[in-house]
Design an enzyme around this catalytic site. Structure first.
Site, short mmCIF file in Angstrom:
data_model
loop_
_atom_site.label_atom_id
_atom_site.label_comp_id
_atom_site.label_asym_id
_atom_site.label_seq_id
_atom_site.Cartn_x
_atom_site.Cartn_y
_atom_site.Cartn_z
N LYS A 390 0.86 -0.52 -0.20
CA LYS A 390 0.27 -0.05 0.14
C LYS A 390 1.04 1.15 0.23
O LYS A 390 0.37 2.24 -0.86
CB LYS A 390 -0.93 -0.10 1.14
CG LYS A 390 -2.18 -0.84 0.51
CD LYS A 390 -3.23 -1.11 2.24
CE LYS A 390 -4.18 -1.11 2.30
NZ LYS A 390 -5.08 -1.65 2.94
N PHE A 391 1.58 0.89 0.71
CA PHE A 391 2.59 2.23 1.01
C PHE A 391 3.23 2.55 -0.48
O PHE A 391 3.59 3.71 -0.99
CB PHE A 391 4.28 2.89 1.52
CG PHE A 391 4.92 3.38 2.32
CD1 PHE A 391 4.12 4.33 2.87
CD2 PHE A 391 6.28 3.19 1.02
CE1 PHE A 391 5.30 5.45 4.15
CE2 PHE A 391 6.71 4.71 1.98
CZ PHE A 391 6.27 5.39 2.39
N ASN A 392 3.79 1.80 -1.16
CA ASN A 392 4.45 1.67 -2.37
C ASN A 392 3.20 2.82 -4.04
O ASN A 392 3.43 3.06 -4.96
CB ASN A 392 5.30 1.03 -3.05
CG ASN A 392 5.89 0.40 -2.88
OD1 ASN A 392 6.65 1.16 -2.97
ND2 ASN A 392 6.20 -0.41 -2.38
N TYR A 395 2.70 6.72 -4.49
CA TYR A 395 3.65 6.73 -5.51
C TYR A 395 2.77 7.04 -6.70
O TYR A 395 2.38 7.68 -7.77
CB TYR A 395 3.82 5.57 -6.46
CG TYR A 395 5.32 5.82 -4.95
CD1 TYR A 395 6.51 7.13 -5.22
CD2 TYR A 395 6.37 4.74 -4.36
CE1 TYR A 395 7.84 7.24 -4.17
CE2 TYR A 395 7.05 5.41 -3.53
CZ TYR A 395 8.00 6.09 -3.97
OH TYR A 395 9.44 6.08 -3.03
N HIS A 588 19.36 0.53 1.62
CA HIS A 588 18.14 0.65 2.42
C HIS A 588 18.43 -0.91 3.54
O HIS A 588 18.34 -1.96 2.65
CB HIS A 588 17.00 0.48 1.93
CG HIS A 588 15.91 1.79 1.18
ND1 HIS A 588 16.62 2.83 0.60
CD2 HIS A 588 15.26 2.33 2.01
CE1 HIS A 588 16.15 3.64 -0.12
NE2 HIS A 588 15.62 3.67 0.80
N GLU A 591 15.58 -1.87 7.60
CA GLU A 591 14.25 -1.12 8.14
C GLU A 591 13.39 -2.36 8.54
O GLU A 591 12.31 -1.90 8.99
CB GLU A 591 13.66 -0.91 6.64
CG GLU A 591 12.63 -0.26 6.82
CD GLU A 591 12.04 0.94 5.38
OE1 GLU A 591 11.07 1.60 5.25
OE2 GLU A 591 12.29 0.06 4.23
N HIS A 610 17.76 3.64 6.89
CA HIS A 610 16.24 3.77 8.07
C HIS A 610 18.00 2.61 8.95
O HIS A 610 17.67 3.45 10.34
CB HIS A 610 15.86 2.32 7.41
CG HIS A 610 14.89 2.86 6.04
ND1 HIS A 610 13.50 3.56 6.82
CD2 HIS A 610 15.16 2.72 5.20
CE1 HIS A 610 13.38 4.34 6.04
NE2 HIS A 610 14.32 3.17 4.77
N ASP A 661 10.98 10.36 1.05
CA ASP A 661 9.27 9.92 1.02
C ASP A 661 8.05 11.53 0.88
O ASP A 661 7.07 11.34 1.42
CB ASP A 661 8.75 8.86 0.83
CG ASP A 661 9.03 7.89 0.53
OD1 ASP A 661 9.47 7.67 -0.66
OD2 ASP A 661 9.15 6.86 1.24
#
Length: 768
Positions: A390-392, A395, A588, A591, A610, A661
């Site tokens: 959902k985070f991606n 975009y 990254h 995380e 992270h 982000d």
């Protein structure tokens, strides 16, 4: 019943503010009392300050307190004679105390770089057992920690990345090998004046225009090919002749796996975990005590600096993705503007037919009037917590991937025209603010060999450049997706698509002229994707080589990182031979997912992003501190995805704070400022981001931080440029030296105890 002072009653120690009362003694108390008596009128003397009399409102008491604090923090030239005498006496006392403190910090550090700021309160531990564990446990833990630091030092030196000089010099005492100075120091040609401007000189010509395209370096005549996932370089055009292979070092797979196993055994060692946890608790308590004792002095030092505050010191955002570097309002404004300016421009191909921008929005039943920030729906709310998918998806403007392709992609039907305009507007905002800089991340996927040329053509043709911006190239770990779609036959093909063009342009810049210009502003590589995905394979010597990795499953994280590191290492040595700048690895890492991601990051990466899982691994957290590994935190983004503010604040007190982000987590372009205000950590130096300016690094950072920025300790700090008090720099440096001294002294003592016994392994080869 509250205590009161009658008119004419002399002011005593008990009438002083509590924070001043506990930090003064002897003559300094008497002087402060005299100052307070002079500053209070007869009407003020009716009650002692910081007490709450029945007839005095709290606002009046706070006003008196602030008035007294302002008097104490005034510049020496403006202070009363009584305060000047107090400071002189206090300096004498504190200097005498410093002489007792010298033996705590490693003596060779003190002789080489004397501390500039000594006027602050220190916390010291006395007694024989200063670490809280028996000496035998200390020796065993110290040997393991030293072994891990030597491992990181080896990989950093091999790949021409930076390693903390303070740590390297402490380790040198335990090794017979001379240090590789070039791996730790920035090279510079000429000294820089200490009174120069805080702004480096700006080139009058655009780097993508003029003579740069004509005056390209000559062809070296080398050739290259990939063998077992790593590119080898040959001095002739026939790469099959191994006798002509250049000696460009990189760690072989067997060596890496062995070091990885050593590190994994170390982080699960019970006594080492207990030792590191105790040291971390001590460091946290010591820092809280330092703030309690020296906070007012640090604030006073900052107030003395003219024309300098948090807003006009140099700041670099080292963790922000280019496709989300704008905020939602900015993107919305640009989309509406594009709909008015380019309504009939063909922006997308659908079914072999071109679609104009107006037709794209008509298919969505939307007009410019209908669009709003809420309609874009790109803010990461609490529904994205632990949902990377959902985070991606945030975009995608309005949830439509076609709008993401049109407006925030470099490779599309309009060749990234709109995206280039948006990035240039962001760059213009950064240039207007003067003191904000950014490392924007662009993606190379490894699906085809021409991705680098397309990206470079986008940057050069649209003149996407600013002195305030450098690029970091992120490589998504999506081999399984490309393999399922039959876009790649094996993992080695993906590696070739990523690294072969870089070797070709290094060997012969004329073969990719735009790419050669673009790489001058690229700092390094990043590895990105959802770390919480399950890994179906354990990376070991039995793992298939990249040429034989044809499985639809994704290779593990450490597999990706090793082959990225190995190819980057060979590339760095080749570029150094040719006089070009080198790259760094900043993935990254940590995380989410398993702990061994952080182990790979510690061994192979100069900095990471992270690092949330460090809170679960005390050994790694202690090692990251001793090696001064930079960590680009993202508190606002992580609060939406993995970790709350409260846990963030207590997990990483001494690490860098950067942003990521912007479009999904912020409503302003001043993201670096917002992150530091919400996540109250102390901003550390740009010296831990040493490669921001790939061209003329020393000159640029000398303007930003001062000509001595690459030295150790407080002498490296120029408060007129950084607004960081020398007290804080001295505290950080002394604390690090004490920790390094503790572990190295334990190893040296153990070795001296066995001086008359048969030879044993050195510290560099100590077994865990």
């Amino acid at each position: 019943m509250s205590q009161r002072s009658l008119p004419g009653t002399p002011v005593t120690h008990k009438h002083l503010p509590i924070d001043l009362r506990t930090s003064m003694d002897g003559k300094y108390k008497e002087i402060a009392e005299e100052l307070l008596a002079r500053s209070l009128t007869d009407s003020d003397m009716r009650c002692a300050p910081y007490e709450f009399p029945e007839e005095s409102p709290i606002e009046q008491l706070e006003e008196k307190r602030h008035r007294l604090e302002r008097q104490i923090s005034q510049d020496v030239k403006l202070e009363p004679e009584i305060l000047l005498r107090a400071k002189q006496d206090f300096m004498k006392i504190d200097s005498a105390a410093d002489l007792d403190h010298v033996d705590v910090v490693d003596q060779h550090h003190m002789e080489r770089e004397p501390l500039v700021e000594k006027n602050f309160q220190r916390v010291s531990i006395s007694g024989d057992e200063k670490c809280g564990v028996p000496f035998t446990d200390l020796v065993d833990a110290a040997k393991c920690v030293v072994k891990a630091l030597f491992i990181r030092e080896k990989y950093m030196a091999l790949s021409l990345q930076t390693f903390c000089k303070t740590t390297a010099q402490s380790l040198q005492e335990l090794s017979q090998r001379p240090p590789d100075i070039n791996a730790y120091e920035d090279l510079h040609d000429s000294p820089v004046d200490s009174d120069m401007s805080v702004h480096p000189p700006v080139s009058e010509t655009h780097p993508y225009e003029g003579q740069d395209m004509k005056n390209l370096p000559p062809d070296s005549g080398y050739s290259c090919r990939m063998v077992d996932g790593v590119i080898h370089v040959y001095t002739t055009q026939n790469p099959m002749d191994k006798s002509t292979e250049l000696d460009l070092p990189y760690p072989d797979l067997q060596e890496y796996i062995a070091d990885m196993n050593v590190m994994m055994a170390l982080i699960i060692n019970g006594p080492v975990k207990s030792f590191c946890y105790r040291r971390l608790q001590y460091l946290s308590s010591k820092f809280q005590m330092h703030v309690l004792l020296n906070e007012m002095k640090e604030l006073a030092a900052q107030k003395k600096v003219p024309h300098r505050d948090f807003y006009n010191i140099r700041k670099v955002d080292t963790h922000i993705h280019a496709s989300s570097c704008m905020n939602q309002k900015h993107l919305l404004r640009f989309i509406k503007s594009a709909m008015k300016k380019y309504p009939d421009e063909i922006v997308h191909m659908e079914g072999g037919r071109g679609q104009t921008l107006t037709e794209v929005f008509e298919d969505m039943n939307l007009t410019a009037y209908d669009l709003s920030v809420d309609t874009l729906d790109m803010h990461a709310d609490r529904n994205t917590f632990h949902r990377f998918d959902k985070f991606n998806s945030k975009y995608n403007p309005i949830g439509e991937s076609i709008l993401r392709e049109i407006f925030i992609k470099t490779d599309n039907h309009i060749h990234g025209k709109y995206f280039g305009h948006i990035i240039k507007e962001v760059m213009s905002d950064l240039e207007e603010s003067k003191y904000q800089n950014a490392e924007l991340r662009l993606s190379i996927y490894g699906r085809s060999m021409d991705e680098w040329d397309k990206l470079a053509l986008w940057a050069v043709s649209h003149s996407v450049y600013s002195d305030n911006v450098r690029w970091l190239v992120q490589i998504p770990r999506l081999f399984d997706v490309y393999r399922t779609k039959q876009q790649l036959s094996n993992f080695q093909q993906m590696l070739e698509n990523i690294f072969l063009p870089l070797f070709e342009v290094t060997i012969n810049p004329s073969s990719h002229p735009q790419l050669h210009l673009f790489l001058q502003h690229v700092l390094g590589f990043d590895s990105v994707d959802d770390e919480s995905k399950p890994e179906h394979h354990v990376f070991n010597l039995d793992s298939p080589s990249p040429a034989r990795w044809c499985d639809d499953n994704n290779p593990p994280y450490s597999y990706y990182l090793y082959y990225m590191y190995a190819n980057m290492t060979v590339l760095n040595h080749l570029r150094r031979r040719r006089g070009f700048h080198t790259f760094v690895l900043r993935p990254h890492c940590g995380e989410a997912g398993p702990i061994h991601h952080l182990v790979s990051g510690f061994m192979l990466s100069e900095n990471i992003s992270h690092g949330l899982l460090l809170r679960k691994a005390p050994v790694l957290q202690y090692l990251y501190y001793l090696a001064q590994v930079g960590i680009a935190m993202s508190p606002l983004s992580n609060n939406s995805l993995f970790l709350s503010y409260h846990t963030h604040t207590h997990s990483h007190r001494h690490y860098n704070v950067e942003t990521t982000d912007t479009i999904k987590t912020k409503f302003t372009l001043k993201c670096l400022i917002i992150n530091n205000l919400i996540f109250p950590l102390y901003v550390v130096f740009l010296k831990y981001n040493p490669n921001f300016s790939s061209k003329n690094i020393y000159l640029t950072k000398s303007h930003w931080l001062g000509p001595d920025y690459n030295k150790e300790g407080p002498v490296s700090n120029d408060i007129r440029r950084t607004n960081v008090p020398d007290i804080r720099v001295g505290y950080r440096y002394e604390t690090l030296c004490e920790e390094l001294h503790l572990i190295t002294q334990a190893v040296r003592t153990q070795e001296s105890d066995h001086a008359n016994t048969p030879p044993v392994q050195s510290a560099r080869s100590t077994q865990i």
